[in-house]
Design a protein around this motif. Sequence first.
Motif, PDB file in Angstrom:
ATOM      1  N   LEU A   1     -43.157 -33.891 -37.276  1.00 39.71           N
ATOM      2  CA  LEU A   1     -42.399 -34.535 -38.345  1.00 39.71           C
ATOM      3  C   LEU A   1     -42.493 -33.691 -39.605  1.00 39.71           C
ATOM      4  O   LEU A   1     -43.447 -32.945 -39.804  1.00 39.71           O
ATOM      5  N   TRP A   2     -41.470 -33.811 -40.442  1.00 42.80           N
ATOM      6  CA  TRP A   2     -41.427 -32.976 -41.640  1.00 42.80           C
ATOM      7  C   TRP A   2     -40.786 -33.730 -42.793  1.00 42.80           C
ATOM      8  O   TRP A   2     -40.000 -34.656 -42.603  1.00 42.80           O
ATOM      9  N   LEU A   3     -41.164 -33.336 -44.005  1.00 45.52           N
ATOM     10  CA  LEU A   3     -40.607 -33.930 -45.212  1.00 45.52           C
ATOM     11  C   LEU A   3     -40.661 -32.902 -46.340  1.00 45.52           C
ATOM     12  O   LEU A   3     -41.542 -32.054 -46.375  1.00 45.52           O
TER      13      LEU A   3
ATOM     14  N   ALA B   1     -34.917 -43.405 -44.189  1.00 46.80           N
ATOM     15  CA  ALA B   1     -35.044 -44.739 -43.613  1.00 46.80           C
ATOM     16  C   ALA B   1     -35.540 -44.684 -42.170  1.00 46.80           C
ATOM     17  O   ALA B   1     -36.218 -45.597 -41.696  1.00 46.80           O
ATOM     18  N   GLY B   2     -35.230 -43.588 -41.458  1.00 49.78           N
ATOM     19  CA  GLY B   2     -35.647 -43.451 -40.076  1.00 49.78           C
ATOM     20  C   GLY B   2     -37.151 -43.417 -39.899  1.00 49.78           C
ATOM     21  O   GLY B   2     -37.657 -43.701 -38.803  1.00 49.78           O
ATOM     22  N   PHE B   3     -37.883 -43.088 -40.964  1.00 48.50           N
ATOM     23  CA  PHE B   3     -39.336 -43.020 -40.856  1.00 48.50           C
ATOM     24  C   PHE B   3     -39.967 -44.396 -40.656  1.00 48.50           C
ATOM     25  O   PHE B   3     -41.151 -44.496 -40.334  1.00 48.50           O
ATOM     26  N   PHE B   4     -39.176 -45.460 -40.825  1.00 45.54           N
ATOM     27  CA  PHE B   4     -39.675 -46.803 -40.567  1.00 45.54           C
ATOM     28  C   PHE B   4     -39.291 -47.302 -39.171  1.00 45.54           C
ATOM     29  O   PHE B   4     -39.586 -48.435 -38.802  1.00 45.54           O
TER      30      PHE B   4
ATOM     31  N   MET C   1     -43.823 -30.311 -46.164  1.00 48.53           N
ATOM     32  CA  MET C   1     -44.909 -30.423 -45.197  1.00 48.53           C
ATOM     33  C   MET C   1     -44.366 -30.638 -43.797  1.00 48.53           C
ATOM     34  O   MET C   1     -43.459 -31.434 -43.590  1.00 48.53           O
ATOM     35  N   ASN C   2     -44.896 -29.902 -42.832  1.00 54.20           N
ATOM     36  CA  ASN C   2     -44.696 -30.141 -41.401  1.00 54.20           C
ATOM     37  C   ASN C   2     -46.025 -30.574 -40.814  1.00 54.20           C
ATOM     38  O   ASN C   2     -47.073 -29.967 -41.106  1.00 54.20           O
TER      39      ASN C   2
ATOM     40  N   CYS D   1     -35.979 -33.942 -44.067  1.00 53.26           N
ATOM     41  CA  CYS D   1     -36.985 -34.683 -43.336  1.00 53.26           C
ATOM     42  C   CYS D   1     -36.472 -34.942 -41.926  1.00 53.26           C
ATOM     43  O   CYS D   1     -35.272 -34.897 -41.655  1.00 53.26           O
ATOM     44  N   GLY D   2     -37.401 -35.202 -41.038  1.00 54.64           N
ATOM     45  CA  GLY D   2     -37.022 -35.463 -39.661  1.00 54.64           C
ATOM     46  C   GLY D   2     -38.227 -35.744 -38.795  1.00 54.64           C
ATOM     47  O   GLY D   2     -39.381 -35.626 -39.232  1.00 54.64           O
ATOM     48  N   MET D   3     -37.955 -36.090 -37.540  1.00 54.32           N
ATOM     49  CA  MET D   3     -39.017 -36.499 -36.630  1.00 54.32           C
ATOM     50  C   MET D   3     -38.532 -36.322 -35.197  1.00 54.32           C
ATOM     51  O   MET D   3     -37.435 -36.760 -34.854  1.00 54.32           O
TER      52      MET D   3
END
Length: 315
Positions: A157-159, A144-147, A291-292, A128-130
């Motif tokens: 963003l992706w997960l 946790a970074g998604f918050f 998903m992206n 995941c990332g952003m």
Amino acid sequence: MSEILELSMEHADELVKVTHALSTELRLRMLALLNSRRMNVAELAEALEVPVSTAASNVKVLEQARLIETELLPASRGAMKVCSRIYDDIKITINAPQRRLQADQGEYCYEISMPIGNFTACEVAPTCGMVSENGPIITEDSPAGFFHPDRVQAQLLWLRKGYLEYRYPLEIPQGAVLHRIQFSMEICSEAPNYENEWPSDITLWINQVEVGTWTSPGDFGGRRGKLNPSWWIDTGTQFGALKTWSVDNIRSTIDHQELSAVNLEQLQLTGQNHVDLRLGVKEDARYKGGMNLFGKKFGDHEQDLVMKIFYSVKA
């Protein structure tokens, strides 16, 4: 129900792109060919008796104007670009009010564009990332970074699994008669780096009602996304497919293809002041390919998560 592209002087950039795309006979003939079915670039070239390179360059013009959408699908050698038409009609208005009537339908369109980072809830698992248009927002593979509050700046963003949920304001006249609701977005699977053949079952919910699932064929790369900033790596995900989920009084569709029997009544929109959208990969999905999600400054399509509600008002 037909899809109508409405253009006005309020959106001059889009108007210029569309009128340029319609300015040659070859591109008009391409749109006519796509009336009845989807076609790949080689099929268009053969039907129009032009070189494949000529067909490809004209397809790109139509795609940039968002008159068609393309999807990379597996072929005997690599991947092929398959084209489909998005709109049935185009209406150009020189002087239009903020809320415009659609031609001959008595319909109004309520439209909201939601930044992809402005989600209200999420469940995320690595990979995941952003990133924003300027660089990474969070540490890669950190759920946790998604918050983090800077998520609102996200442009990609992706997960690997989980979901994202968004809440849209619903401001339409009391007593309005709803015709349909639709959501459009640029989206694809999530693989390490990229992998054009990497299927993923991506599901959409509206107000907690499961509308249906689209199987993304892959995590697309091999060429740079048209909008990607220069710092973005060539070996990462580059672009997605522009997909449109739609629910009317009878059924649900994706890109005009029947998806499920879910209808507007089941979504319970009447009397509400918001609409909840959820996108994700279910735990029991056949293809758990992640998903992206692309913002308007990444990928191929200059848009965020767009909701449109079509309605009429009783006289």
